[in-house]
Design a protein around this motif. Structure first.
Motif, PDB file in Angstrom:
ATOM      1  N   THR A   8       0.720  -1.354  -0.100  1.00 30.45           N
ATOM      2  CA  THR A   8      -0.321  -0.177  -0.133  1.00 30.45           C
ATOM      3  C   THR A   8       0.868   1.268  -0.008  1.00 30.45           C
ATOM      4  O   THR A   8       0.561   2.293  -0.552  1.00 30.45           O
ATOM      5  CB  THR A   8      -0.932   0.138   1.062  1.00 30.45           C
ATOM      6  N   LYS A  10       3.891   1.699  -1.157  1.00 32.46           N
ATOM      7  CA  LYS A  10       4.563   1.722  -2.361  1.00 32.46           C
ATOM      8  C   LYS A  10       3.478   2.310  -3.534  1.00 32.46           C
ATOM      9  O   LYS A  10       3.968   2.982  -4.471  1.00 32.46           O
ATOM     10  CB  LYS A  10       4.950   0.287  -3.042  1.00 32.46           C
ATOM     11  N   ARG A  11       2.214   1.911  -3.440  1.00 30.82           N
ATOM     12  CA  ARG A  11       1.175   2.389  -4.214  1.00 30.82           C
ATOM     13  C   ARG A  11       1.137   4.087  -4.206  1.00 30.82           C
ATOM     14  O   ARG A  11       0.785   4.636  -5.200  1.00 30.82           O
ATOM     15  CB  ARG A  11      -0.211   1.843  -4.124  1.00 30.82           C
ATOM     16  N   THR A  12       1.297   4.571  -3.029  1.00 35.39           N
ATOM     17  CA  THR A  12       1.197   6.071  -2.965  1.00 35.39           C
ATOM     18  C   THR A  12       2.436   6.665  -3.220  1.00 35.39           C
ATOM     19  O   THR A  12       2.599   7.969  -2.695  1.00 35.39           O
ATOM     20  CB  THR A  12       0.753   6.135  -1.279  1.00 35.39           C
ATOM     21  N   LYS A  15       4.356   7.359  -8.468  1.00 37.24           N
ATOM     22  CA  LYS A  15       3.677   6.785  -9.695  1.00 37.24           C
ATOM     23  C   LYS A  15       2.227   6.947  -9.345  1.00 37.24           C
ATOM     24  O   LYS A  15       1.346   7.223 -10.312  1.00 37.24           O
ATOM     25  CB  LYS A  15       4.064   5.330  -9.791  1.00 37.24           C
ATOM     26  N   SER A  16       1.645   6.813  -8.113  1.00 35.78           N
ATOM     27  CA  SER A  16       0.190   7.087  -7.912  1.00 35.78           C
ATOM     28  C   SER A  16      -0.109   8.327  -8.020  1.00 35.78           C
ATOM     29  O   SER A  16      -1.164   8.593  -8.441  1.00 35.78           O
ATOM     30  CB  SER A  16      -0.190   6.332  -6.654  1.00 35.78           C
ATOM     31  N   GLY A  19      -0.108   9.330 -11.789  1.00 34.87           N
ATOM     32  CA  GLY A  19      -1.222   8.601 -12.639  1.00 34.87           C
ATOM     33  C   GLY A  19      -2.548   8.980 -11.998  1.00 34.87           C
ATOM     34  O   GLY A  19      -3.519   9.098 -12.407  1.00 34.87           O
ATOM     35  N   THR A  21      -4.086   8.003  -9.002  1.00 33.08           N
ATOM     36  CA  THR A  21      -4.829   7.184  -8.110  1.00 33.08           C
ATOM     37  C   THR A  21      -4.822   7.548  -6.756  1.00 33.08           C
ATOM     38  O   THR A  21      -5.446   7.180  -5.889  1.00 33.08           O
ATOM     39  CB  THR A  21      -4.372   5.740  -8.400  1.00 33.08           C
ATOM     40  N   ILE A  22      -3.691   8.615  -6.270  1.00 37.69           N
ATOM     41  CA  ILE A  22      -3.711   9.043  -5.165  1.00 37.69           C
ATOM     42  C   ILE A  22      -4.975  10.025  -4.611  1.00 37.69           C
ATOM     43  O   ILE A  22      -5.417   9.923  -3.547  1.00 37.69           O
ATOM     44  CB  ILE A  22      -2.564   9.715  -4.750  1.00 37.69           C
ATOM     45  N   THR A  24      -8.005   9.074  -5.172  1.00 35.80           N
ATOM     46  CA  THR A  24      -9.003   8.060  -4.804  1.00 35.80           C
ATOM     47  C   THR A  24      -8.736   7.431  -3.706  1.00 35.80           C
ATOM     48  O   THR A  24      -9.397   6.425  -3.062  1.00 35.80           O
ATOM     49  CB  THR A  24      -9.060   7.086  -6.026  1.00 35.80           C
ATOM     50  N   ASP A  25      -7.624   7.642  -3.139  1.00 34.24           N
ATOM     51  CA  ASP A  25      -7.037   6.779  -1.926  1.00 34.24           C
ATOM     52  C   ASP A  25      -7.948   7.402  -0.574  1.00 34.24           C
ATOM     53  O   ASP A  25      -7.956   8.454  -0.430  1.00 34.24           O
ATOM     54  CB  ASP A  25      -5.572   7.062  -1.652  1.00 34.24           C
TER      55      ASP A  25
END
Length: 116
Positions: A8, A10-12, A15-16, A19, A21-22, A24-25
């Motif tokens: 989780t 790493k996703r933030t 890149k996130s 992209g 996607t941060i 929508t976190d």
């Protein structure tokens, strides 16, 4: 569970963020009211700064105008003082041809005694 937390995190990363996607976190969504509050405070700060600067500019313009009016007042006062001297008045009366003459004797007080 520790591995899932690492994934989780790493996703933030960058890149996130790039992209999108941060946004929508869940953690980011919880902070949105605070971010909005900070944005409103920033706008208020900018508006206050602009208002203060325009007020200061107006004060400077009014001070310059006041100095100009003061100097004009002093100049006019000096001219009026000069024009109201008895010698100047006599010259102007003579130039106008009114026919008045300057008194040779100074004014005297007239006293009348009252009879009882």
């Amino acid at each position: 569970m520790a591995e899932q937390n690492k994934n989780t995190r790493k996703r933030t990363g960058m890149k996130s963020f790039i992209g999108g996607t941060i946004l929508t976190d869940e953690r980011t969504l919880k902070q949105m009211p605070f971010v909005g509050f900070l944005a409103v405070l920033g706008l208020l700060l900018i508006a206050n700064r602009n208002w203060s600067e325009s007020t200061l500019r107006e004060i400077v313009v009014l001070q310059e105008e006041l100095e100009e009016l003061r100097s004009e007042s002093v100049t006019l006062s000096a001219k009026l003082m000069d024009a109201s001297r008895p010698s100047e008045v006599a010259k102007r009366v003579e130039q106008a041809g009114i026919g008045l003459q300057e008194p040779m004797r100074p004014p005297q007080k007239i006293t009348v005694e009252k009879e009882d």
